[in-house]
Structure formats: C-alpha cells, structure tokens
Motif scaffolding. Structure first.
Motif, PDB file in Angstrom:
ATOM      1  N   MET A 237      -1.149  36.454   6.825  1.00 46.17           N
ATOM      2  CA  MET A 237      -1.172  37.295   8.087  1.00 46.17           C
ATOM      3  C   MET A 237      -1.293  36.192   9.175  1.00 46.17           C
ATOM      4  N   THR A 238       0.286  35.863  10.313  1.00 41.66           N
ATOM      5  CA  THR A 238       0.542  34.840  10.584  1.00 41.66           C
ATOM      6  C   THR A 238      -0.566  35.434  11.986  1.00 41.66           C
ATOM      7  N   MET A 239      -0.629  34.224  12.821  1.00 43.34           N
ATOM      8  CA  MET A 239      -1.273  34.343  14.705  1.00 43.34           C
ATOM      9  C   MET A 239      -0.643  33.046  14.934  1.00 43.34           C
ATOM     10  N   ASN A 240      -0.252  33.916  16.254  1.00 39.58           N
ATOM     11  CA  ASN A 240       0.492  32.375  16.655  1.00 39.58           C
ATOM     12  C   ASN A 240      -0.517  31.290  17.707  1.00 39.58           C
ATOM     13  N   ASN A 241      -0.344  29.822  17.417  1.00 38.35           N
ATOM     14  CA  ASN A 241      -1.340  29.734  18.621  1.00 38.35           C
ATOM     15  C   ASN A 241      -0.160  28.542  18.949  1.00 38.35           C
ATOM     16  N   TYR A 242      -1.580  28.715  21.069  1.00 43.32           N
ATOM     17  CA  TYR A 242      -0.465  28.206  21.812  1.00 43.32           C
ATOM     18  C   TYR A 242      -2.323  27.166  22.822  1.00 43.32           C
ATOM     19  N   ALA A 243      -2.316  26.526  21.826  1.00 40.42           N
ATOM     20  CA  ALA A 243      -3.102  25.154  22.251  1.00 40.42           C
ATOM     21  C   ALA A 243      -2.634  24.337  22.955  1.00 40.42           C
ATOM     22  N   GLY A 244      -2.914  23.899  23.949  1.00 43.77           N
ATOM     23  CA  GLY A 244      -3.026  22.898  25.583  1.00 43.77           C
ATOM     24  C   GLY A 244      -2.488  24.312  26.201  1.00 43.77           C
ATOM     25  N   THR A 245      -2.852  25.347  26.829  1.00 42.56           N
ATOM     26  CA  THR A 245      -1.961  26.032  27.513  1.00 42.56           C
ATOM     27  C   THR A 245      -2.747  26.797  28.323  1.00 42.56           C
ATOM     28  N   CYS A 246      -4.145  26.975  28.273  1.00 46.66           N
ATOM     29  CA  CYS A 246      -5.353  27.349  29.125  1.00 46.66           C
ATOM     30  C   CYS A 246      -6.062  26.813  29.200  1.00 46.66           C
ATOM     31  N   GLY A 247      -6.126  25.131  29.650  1.00 47.21           N
ATOM     32  CA  GLY A 247      -7.045  24.937  30.219  1.00 47.21           C
ATOM     33  C   GLY A 247      -8.414  24.325  28.992  1.00 47.21           C
ATOM     34  N   TYR A 248      -7.853  24.729  27.673  1.00 51.62           N
ATOM     35  CA  TYR A 248      -9.773  24.496  27.270  1.00 51.62           C
ATOM     36  C   TYR A 248     -10.537  23.752  26.772  1.00 51.62           C
TER      37      TYR A 248
END
Length: 471
Positions: A237-248
């Motif tokens: 199963m594929t999940m998209n990784n948007y790390a670095g875009t939400c101010g984590y």
C-alpha cells in the motif's frame, strides 16, 4: 466482432470519464499546519464515565478471520463480565482504554472502535465479515474485466481493490475523522509494517505528523487493509509523504533519545526510525505491508507506553501521579502451529509456503519474547515498592535519623493476561485450533468455535480470575 469492439470502446470511454482517480490509490491528505493538540490522539478521547484508575489495554494478533473471531469472542466475554469499580457496577468492556491490533485482529478492533456495541448485533459484523467468504469476493473482484484495466496502472494494485470492498461492505466509508469526532475510548491503534525499513507503522496522528499528513481524512478501511496486507497476495500500500510542509516540531524526547545509542539502544532506534519519515526528498512515498511482519501480536507499541514516557499517552506518569491503580493488558494471540510436511521432503518448498513461513514464523517466535518482556515489566512494577520498603528498613536500622533520598513508588496492581491456543488443556481441542487455517474464509462452525474458546481460555486464566477477584 464489431459489437465486441464497440463494447470495448464504450468501456474505455466510461473509464476515461471516471477520471485519473479511478486508476490510482486513495491519496492520504496533506496536513496544512502541525498542531500536537489536534487529530486522532489518545489524549483527545474523553469519556466522563471512564477513569484511568482501571486502565485496560487489549492487543489483537494477526491470523485472518481466525484472529478476528478469537478477538470477537474475547470482546463478548468482556461485555458479559460485570465488575464493581469505584462504587459502580459496570461491564469490564466499558473499561477498555486502548486496543492495538494487527492484520485479522484489526477488522474487529476497527469495527468496535467505529460502531461500539453494534459489533455484537448478529446482522452486523458477523454477517458482513466473520461469516462471509471475503476471500472469494476479493478474488472475484480481480476477475472483473473493468478491474483488469485498473490493475494495469502502476498506481493501483490488488490492495486498493481490497480497500474499496472493505470500505463499502464493512466500514461504511468511515474515516479517522469520525473516530476523532466521537472522541471516546478505546483508542484504536491499527498497525501495519513499513516495508522499506521493516518497522511498525501505526495509524495514529503522531505517526502521520512525521509525514505532514492529516489522518482524519484517511478511511479506516485503508488502515485495516494495510494492517492485513499479506505479502505477495496483495501489493504494498502506498502513502504520500509530505514531510517538511506543515511546520512539524520534534517532541522533546527525540533530541534526548538521539544520544542514547549505548545507554538505551531501543529508544535510540525509535527516534532513528521516526526521522526517516522527515526526509520526504528521499522517501516521498511510504509502502506498507501486513502489520504481522513487524509485530504479530500488536504488543510492542503498548509495551513502549508502559515502560517509557516518550509516547504522548505514556503510562509511567499516570502511575507516578497515582491515577492508575490497576493496569491490565490482555494479549489475544491467534498463533497456530500447523502440521507441515516441508521438512519431510528433500524437495524445495513451493513459493507460497516460503512466503508464508518468512512472513509469519520469525514473528511468531519473537512474540513469545514480547510477552515475556511484558511480564518482566509488570514484575518490576510490583517489586519497586517492595524494594523501597526493604531499603528503608535497612536504612532506619543502620541510621535511624536518615531519610530515603526519593519518594516511595506508588503501588499499582498489574495483570498480564495471555489468550492463546497454547493455553488449551485438552490436547484434541488444542490440535483443532492449532491446525486451523489462516484465510478470510472459515466455516461458520469454525468461527463459532473460536468465539467460544476465547472466553474459555479467559475463564481458565489465573491472572484473569485474580483480576475479577480484586474487582
């Protein structure tokens, strides 16, 4: 021939109208802004009638319908078990705070999390899953000519067909946002395995924070499908990784743990794994397999919560503050040990046998060590107060005016309860369950046998009886 061509042309025209989304997986939504107070988190699940005084954790193992039915039987037993706690009579089931599940056990956990006592309605979960030949329906969906075209897409696999069936037929297109809105325990932790790094991947917002993804927009069926995504039978199963875009922002413990390679290797490894998700340029996509590959009984995450303050829902702080008086962990393990002829022949085993053994046997062996770690942890908690008293007695004897340098650890009653076929005393009955197949299609009488054996094992458990006596 002309009619066949026209039919094919019409089919492709309809598919074109459906749009590109028809040929790709359900995309997990991006998180606009990181907020550690928002989303599907344990601390956001409140229920006025519950307290932390009696804290109950359930873990449901993998094993297809067999695991789902055994877990179901245990929930039936907890529903029918009346206890007296804090001046009230209630069901033991109502005190369950967390359910951590893997593979087949995730169907039961997710359904109960979403629909509560509806789980026990004969026309609901039993009909839509336990007594259903889900295996045949999955196979027939792959034979549908329309799906041939979809499966030809590199962005749509067999696991995505499974998601659609589970979503439509079992979980009614509910999302984790629905669980968040309900705002009540138990906290459902559905576990899959990150294929690339071989670590546990849990469908909770803390995990999705790392990827700057909003779990509230993810369908529960997708989590269950990932958790039960057996290698080869289904595509990853594929999940998209948007790390670095939400101010984590990293949790405080992560900076500390990154220095613990020698002193605390497991803690160091947890932060190492967490940080792999933060590099979206290297890992823009995450691929998930069956949760049983990393932890076949779903106990590892709860064990971290019991032994460490790193997780937001950690228990040591609650214990030290005197909030938890009794801590109960019930491990429901549908592990089997079927007879095999593999070692009776010089011939190489077939590929399906190899895949099944690689995916299940090592983790089944590791499960014993995880259960032992739980018992060792509970023994440590039980002995902490005793050791303090012994030290204090020695100190007062040697130096009457001296005081202990730290406060006495608060006492907490612990109950580690294991529900597995190994506990069955009757050998013929034990063999019956130990040789039960792993699939999404069992005979109705087999499902009923599993529903009955779970309560029977609990009744024969000394730890469970000790719990009932104390309550």
């Amino acid at each position: 021939m002309k009619n066949r061509f026209q039919t094919t042309a019409v089919l492709f025209f309809i598919l074109a109208l459906a749009g590109c989304s028809y040929f790709t997986y359900q995309v997990n939504p991006q998180l606009k802004q990181y907020d550690p107070q928002v989303g599907y988190r344990f601390e956001n699940l409140k229920a006025p009638e519950k307290t932390d005084g009696l804290f109950v954790i359930l873990t449901f193992s993998g094993g297809g319908t067999r695991a789902a039915a055994l877990s179901y039987g245990v929930l039936e037993k907890l529903r029918d078990t009346k206890i007296h706690w804090e001046g009230q009579e209630r069901r033991l089931l109502d005190e369950v705070d967390v359910i951590s599940s893997v593979s087949g056990g995730s169907f039961t956990a997710a359904y109960y999390g979403l629909f509560g006592d509806e789980l026990f309605d004969p026309e609901k979960f039993r009909k839509v899953f336990l007594y259903r030949n889900m295996e045949s329906e999955l196979f027939l969906s792959m034979l549908n000519p329309v799906n041939w075209v979809r499966l030809a897409s590199p962005y749509f696999g067999r696991i995505d067909l499974a998601v659609e069936i589970y979503d439509r037929e079992i979980f009614r297109e509910k999302t984790f946002g629905d669980l968040t809105t309900q705002g009540k325990r138990p906290f459902i932790m559905i576990n899959a395995t990150d294929m690339t790094i071989g670590s546990q991947f849990t469908f909770i917002q803390e995990q999705f924070d790392l990827m700057c993804s909003d779990l509230n927009g993810v369908h529960v069926a997708r989590a269950v499908a990932a958790s039960s995504n057996f290698p080869i039978a289904f595509t990853p199963m594929t999940m998209n990784n948007y790390a670095g875009t939400c101010g984590y922002q990293e949790r405080t413990w992560m900076a500390e743990a990154s220095k613990d390679l020698i002193d605390n290797p497991p803690r160091f490894n947890r932060v190492r794994i967490a940080r792999t998700y933060k590099n979206s340029s290297e890992r823009p996509y995450i691929h998930l397999l069956d949760g049983g590959v990393a932890d076949n009984i779903g106990l590892r995450a709860p064990l971290v919560a019991v032994t460490s303050n790193d997780l937001p829902w950690n228990l040591p702080n609650k214990i030290n503050q005197g909030k938890i008086k009794k801590l109960v962990v019930i491990v429901v393990d549908a592990r089997t040990d079927p007879e095999t002829r593999t070692d009776k022949s010089a011939c190489s085993p077939w590929l399906p046998t190899i895949v099944d053994d690689i995916a299940t046997v090592p983790m089944s062996n590791y499960s014993f060590e995880t259960v032992q770690a739980l018992h060792d942890t509970f023994e440590y908690l039980r002995s902490a107060a005793r050791n303090y008293d012994d030290c204090e007695n020695i100190l007062k004897k040697e130096s009457p005016s001296a005081n202990m340098p730290y406060k006495r650890p608060l006492h907490v009653d612990t109950y580690g309860i294991y529900v597995g076929f190994d506990q069955i005393k009757d050998q013929d009955k034990k063999n019956h369950f130990m040789n039960m197949k792993t699939s999404f299609c069992l005979k109705p009488e087999e499902v009923d046998d599993l529903r009955k054996i779970g309560p029977e094992i609990l009744d024969n458990s000394e730890e469970f009886q000790s719990l009932l006596k104390d309550l």
